[in-house]
Design an enzyme around this catalytic site. Structure first.
Site, short mmCIF file in Angstrom:
data_model
loop_
_atom_site.label_atom_id
_atom_site.label_comp_id
_atom_site.label_asym_id
_atom_site.label_seq_id
_atom_site.Cartn_x
_atom_site.Cartn_y
_atom_site.Cartn_z
N GLU A 24 0.82 -1.23 0.10
CA GLU A 24 -0.02 0.08 -0.09
C GLU A 24 0.78 1.30 -0.02
O GLU A 24 0.74 2.20 1.01
CB GLU A 24 -0.91 -0.05 0.95
CG GLU A 24 -2.00 -1.12 1.03
CD GLU A 24 -3.23 -1.04 2.04
OE1 GLU A 24 -3.14 0.05 2.97
OE2 GLU A 24 -4.12 -1.57 1.72
N GLU A 68 -6.55 -7.45 -0.83
CA GLU A 68 -6.97 -7.74 0.32
C GLU A 68 -8.48 -7.49 0.55
O GLU A 68 -9.05 -6.37 0.02
CB GLU A 68 -6.16 -6.64 1.20
CG GLU A 68 -4.85 -7.05 1.37
CD GLU A 68 -4.09 -6.06 2.33
OE1 GLU A 68 -4.65 -5.49 3.13
OE2 GLU A 68 -2.96 -6.03 2.21
C1 GLA Z 1 -4.14 -2.73 4.77
C2 GLA Z 1 -2.79 -3.40 4.93
C3 GLA Z 1 -2.72 -4.59 5.70
C4 GLA Z 1 -3.54 -4.71 6.92
C5 GLA Z 1 -5.08 -4.29 6.34
C6 GLA Z 1 -5.93 -4.28 7.50
O1 GLA Z 1 -4.88 -2.94 3.70
O2 GLA Z 1 -2.06 -3.73 3.85
O3 GLA Z 1 -1.47 -5.03 6.01
O4 GLA Z 1 -3.05 -3.78 7.58
O5 GLA Z 1 -4.86 -2.80 6.01
O6 GLA Z 1 -7.32 -3.92 7.21
#
Ligand code: GLA
Length: 668
Positions: A155, A310
């Site tokens: 991210e 995710e």
């Molecule tokens: C982000 C991160 C993950 C985790 C999620 C939790 O998307 O990439 O590592 O922390 O949030 O929602």
């Protein structure tokens, strides 16, 4: 094959799995993990995203033994690995030795270790160490039978930009490259204003919490620079991976907010687009909002399938109040991603952490073990997705509608000292995308300078910053027969945030057939009457120059003046919204405009709350039909279809349970 096709051929199904953090658990748990992964139909697992300290516990001392065992277990268990280069979070030894890599906020506050992703993207020390670790990991695991995909960073942009001295130096280099001379910089940034003229690039700083107000051109350039610096971090590692491991595709997962990085500049450097989606179950418009993000992801590489990298199996832990997903919502929203072009449905995370900041974030295997609703839903979805081998690789047909998105516009639109703080890009995009979504009309997302000729309708939310050439392209699209809908506060400034002189909305005046004399932002939560419905956020003083008024303001200062206009221009039509009508009114207008433009729903006659999207497989179209309602519904179909999810063959109708899904293929 280092592309999404290679991954599809290898997995042969919609990929399914999640982030796996085995280093958080004793090894005996790993055997159970593999057994449960099989039980849950898991095919792809992201490993090692935050494992830097576990593989390099001390500088130059490596411990890959545990990861070797994990990778072998995955290979033996038939689970593919999306293996991270592990550089997302520097270990304590690195920040202790090199505190200069820690990021600094706009107010000069240093962000200390203790969280994650605490590095300055411009830091040569960070980049050098990251490239070094990427090389080690790539060399060790390239050719490993479990390895299917490389995962770089995590991210990017999730942490605010860095404003440290190292960033300042890098920014000056970036500015020299962009402007060539300090005179050009002064001109672009309008520095005659407030005595801001620079004598040399050396005097330029990042826009660190300035005395109000920040120079907006400076601030927007810093956002451009920050996006480029993050991209440079990604590219440093990608170059290593390409060299050491040329056959394995490389990705990074984009953060839910979409905002931090100019993804048009990133897209060419990705083998596959990946996105993390966290719709809020408490938000009644969650599905509509996330549909917009999914349309962005599908569009970044021109319709190439993308990966939902995710999502939460149920609740997250980072909102003020974290709602669990109601029964069936996880399945429904997963299928929604597939409907919008995803070739993977992945979660954060596989096993719920025992300690640390994310222990209350739901996981595929909860604290209580593989019992209960969450694991049950996870297992059912895994098997259901495994069976739909026709879908991976299938593209969406080109949409009839395109929505224009430009990141520098987004950043410029939301600067301070504007007529209203309520004008936010995502709100504007959702306001116009939502009615299309509600009517099951597919929508691509395009850059302002895209070739628009294939679209029946082009939607332009708040394109405040635009260059003359892109504006001319949009004008030509209408001239040549296209239909345009543009919302207020568009065509206001050039790429350096300098006003297009000669009357608002600058380069769009001709195509819209009007001139705006003054802006009339509404008070907080205020509304204004329209001939039908109400306006929100904004009003303005519109003078017609060829356009006709379709709706009028009926209250306040602009009462009697045009609020919605239409202009026949060349062979096309340009609509203008001088306010943000309430949702029902926007829906009515957008329905009318898109019907006149011939932009059709994916399937005709769907009830409200039921969505359909198509993907074109080798055997023709598949319609993914999603019931977002909490009541059952019967949907009329244009002909007999069969349900790939095993529902009864639908002889002209299909019955969907509450939050039900069907994957339909025309029979015969
Ligand atoms: C982000 C991160 C993950 C985790 C999620 C939790 O998307 O990439 O590592 O922390 O949030 O929602």
């Amino acid at each position: 094959m280092n592309s999404i096709d290679g991954l599809r051929d290898r997995l042969g199904r919609i990929a399914y799995g999640g982030d796996y953090n085995p280093e958080q658990w004793p090894e005996h748990v790993w055997d159970e993990d593999l057994r449960l992964m099989k039980e849950a139909g898991v095919s792809l697992i992201s490993v090692g995203i935050f494992s830097w300290a576990a593989v390099e516990p001390e500088p130059g001392t490596y411990d890959f033994g545990w990861l070797d065992r994990v990778m072998d277990l995955l290979a033996d268990g038939g689970v593919a690995a999306c293996l991270a280069t592990m550089t997302a979070s520097p270990p304590p030894w690195l920040t202790a030795r090199h505190p200069e890599i820690l990021p600094t906020g706009a107010d000069g506050t240093r962000m200390w270790p203790g969280g994650r992703q605490h590095y300055c993207p411009s830091s040569p020390v960070y980049r050098e160490h990251a490239a070094g670790l990427a090389e080690r990991v790539a060399t060790r695991y390239t050719g490993h039978p479990a390895l299917a995909l490389w995962h770089v960073g995590n991210e990017y942009g999730n942490v605010a930009p860095c404003y440290c001295d190292v960033s300042a130096d890098a920014f000056r280099r970036w500015l020299r490259e962009r402007y060539g001379s300090v005179d050009a910089l002064n001109d672009a940034w309008s520095t005659t204003f407030w005595s801001q003229r620079y004598a040399s690039f050396d005097e330029v700083l990042p826009p660190r919490s300035p005395a109000p107000f920040a120079n907006p051109a400076h601030a927007v350039d810093y956002a451009r620079f920050s996006s480029d610096e993050l991209l440079a971090c990604y590219l440093v590692e990608k170059e290593v991976l390409r060299r050491v491991s040329p056959d394995v595709p490389v990705m990074t997962n984009f953060p839910p907010s979409l905002r931090p990085a100019d993804l048009w500049t990133w897209a060419p450097h990705l083998d596959v687009v990946a996105y993390d989606a966290y719709p809020d179950p408490y938000d009644a418009a969650a599905d509509a909002k996330i549909a917009f993000s999914y349309d962005v992801m599908r569009s970044l590489r021109d319709g190439q399938p993308w990966l939902l990298m995710e999502q939460a199996p149920s609740a997250v832990n980072w909102r003020a109040r974290n709602a669990p997903k109601p029964a069936g919502a996880m399945r429904l929203w997963s299928w929604q991603a597939v409907a919008h072009g995803a070739d993977a449905v992945m979660f954060f995370q596989w096993r719920q952490s025992r300690g640390g900041a994310e222990k209350f974030h739901s996981a595929m295997v909860p604290h209580g073990g593989p019992i209960g609703r969450i694991f049950e839903e996870v297992r059912e979805l895994g098997h259901e997705l495994a069976a739909t081998t026709a879908l991976p690789g299938a593209r969406a047909p080109r949409a009839d509608v395109a929505l224009v998105l430009d990141w520098p516009n987004w950043w410029a639109l939301e600067q301070d000292a504007h007529p209203s703080a309520d004008v936010r890009f995502l709100d504007a995009a959702w306001a116009l995308h939502g009615p299309l979504y509600d009517a099951s009309v597919a929508c691509d997302v395009v850059r302002p300078d895209a070739d628009l000729s294939a679209y029946r309708l082009v939607v332009v939310p708040n394109l405040y910053l635009v260059d003359e050439e892109a504006a001319r392209g949009i004008e030509r699209y209408v001239e040549d027969g296209g239909t345009l809908v543009m919302s207020f506060f568009s065509g206001i400034v050039d790429p350096h945030d300098r006003v297009h002189l000669g009357g608002y909305p600058g380069p769009f005046r001709r195509v819209l057939g009007l001139r705006v004399e003054e802006f009339g932002p509404l008070p907080e939560s205020g509304t204004i009457g329209l001939s039908q419905g109400t306006g929100t956020i904004w009003s303005e003083d519109v003078h017609l120059e060829g356009a006709e008024a379709v709706e009028y303001f009926t209250t306040g200062e602009p009462a009697g003046r045009p609020a919605v206009t239409r202009h026949r221009y060349g062979r096309g039509t340009a609509w203008y919204l001088a306010t943000r009508p309430d949702p029902a009114t926007t829906r009515r207008l957008v329905d009318r405009i898109r019907e006149e433009a011939g932009a059709r729903p994916v399937l005709p006659g769907l009830p409200e709350g039921v969505q359909a999207r198509a993907r074109v497989t080798g055997d023709g179209p598949c319609y993914i039909v999603l019931n977002h309602r909490t009541t059952p519904v019967t949907v009329d179909l244009p002909g007999p279809m069969s349900d790939l999810l095993g529902g009864a063959d639908a002889a002209g109708t299909v019955r969907l349970a509450p939050r039900g899904v069907a994957v339909l293929r025309p029979a015969g």
